[in-house]
Design a protein around this motif. Structure first.
Motif, PDB file in Angstrom:
ATOM      1  N   THR A 100     -86.309 -18.390  50.856  1.00 33.25           N
ATOM      2  CA  THR A 100     -85.671 -19.466  50.093  1.00 33.25           C
ATOM      3  C   THR A 100     -84.157 -19.350  50.166  1.00 33.25           C
ATOM      4  N   ASP A 105     -82.277 -24.884  49.425  1.00 30.72           N
ATOM      5  CA  ASP A 105     -83.083 -25.631  48.452  1.00 30.72           C
ATOM      6  C   ASP A 105     -83.807 -26.825  49.057  1.00 30.72           C
ATOM      7  N   THR A 108     -86.768 -25.689  51.158  1.00 31.30           N
ATOM      8  CA  THR A 108     -87.754 -25.086  50.252  1.00 31.30           C
ATOM      9  C   THR A 108     -88.489 -26.169  49.466  1.00 31.30           C
ATOM     10  N   ASP A 109     -87.770 -27.170  48.996  1.00 36.45           N
ATOM     11  CA  ASP A 109     -88.410 -28.297  48.295  1.00 36.45           C
ATOM     12  C   ASP A 109     -89.439 -28.976  49.193  1.00 36.45           C
ATOM     13  N   ARG A 125     -89.470 -19.837  42.022  1.00 37.98           N
ATOM     14  CA  ARG A 125     -89.097 -21.038  41.283  1.00 37.98           C
ATOM     15  C   ARG A 125     -90.078 -21.288  40.152  1.00 37.98           C
TER      16      ARG A 125
END
Length: 132
Positions: A100, A105, A108-109, A125
């Motif tokens: 990550t 971000d 990763t999302d 998360r």
């Protein structure tokens, strides 16, 4: 220091592994299982975001028809490392937190959007449920 060594050191620090060899063993096992869960652009983008050696471990896996639930993912890591599920959860989280940090971000999302619910905690998360 090259990108692979930096990733390896990050995994070693996060996982508190006693040696580079142990951190590398865990890194490869988790990336191999992760590679079997991903398809499409996310798989390619993750492989490109990782150092070449780590990206190849992920990209060289044959993807499953559909990703497994997070507990089954951890069990697969436990089998690959010949360890307990508790230890495998630690190993998985150590590697995925480092991934990550490297991938960022946005990627990763996207990965989490492709994986079944429950993976967010493995990536470090919160796993929040939308209010009904």
């Amino acid at each position: 220091m090259n990108r692979y060594r930096l990733l390896l050191q990050h995994v070693r620090t996060l996982g508190r592994y006693p040696s580079d060899e142990e951190a590398e063993r865990v890194l490869h096992a988790v990336l191999a299982v992760l590679g079997s869960q991903l398809t499409g652009e996310e798989r390619c983008d993750l492989a490109a975001a990782l150092p070449e050696r780590a990206g190849a471990v992920c990209a060289n896996q044959i993807p499953l028809p559909a990703p497994v639930a997070a507990p089954a993912f951890v069990e697969a890591v436990a089998r690959a490392l010949n360890t307990s599920r508790t230890a495998a959860r630690w190993d998985t989280s150590s590697v995925l937190a480092a991934v990550t940090d490297l991938a960022g971000d946005h990627l990763t999302d996207r990965l989490l959007a492709r994986l079944p619910r429950g993976y967010a905690l493995l990536f470090g998360r919160a796993d929040l449920t939308a209010a009904a």
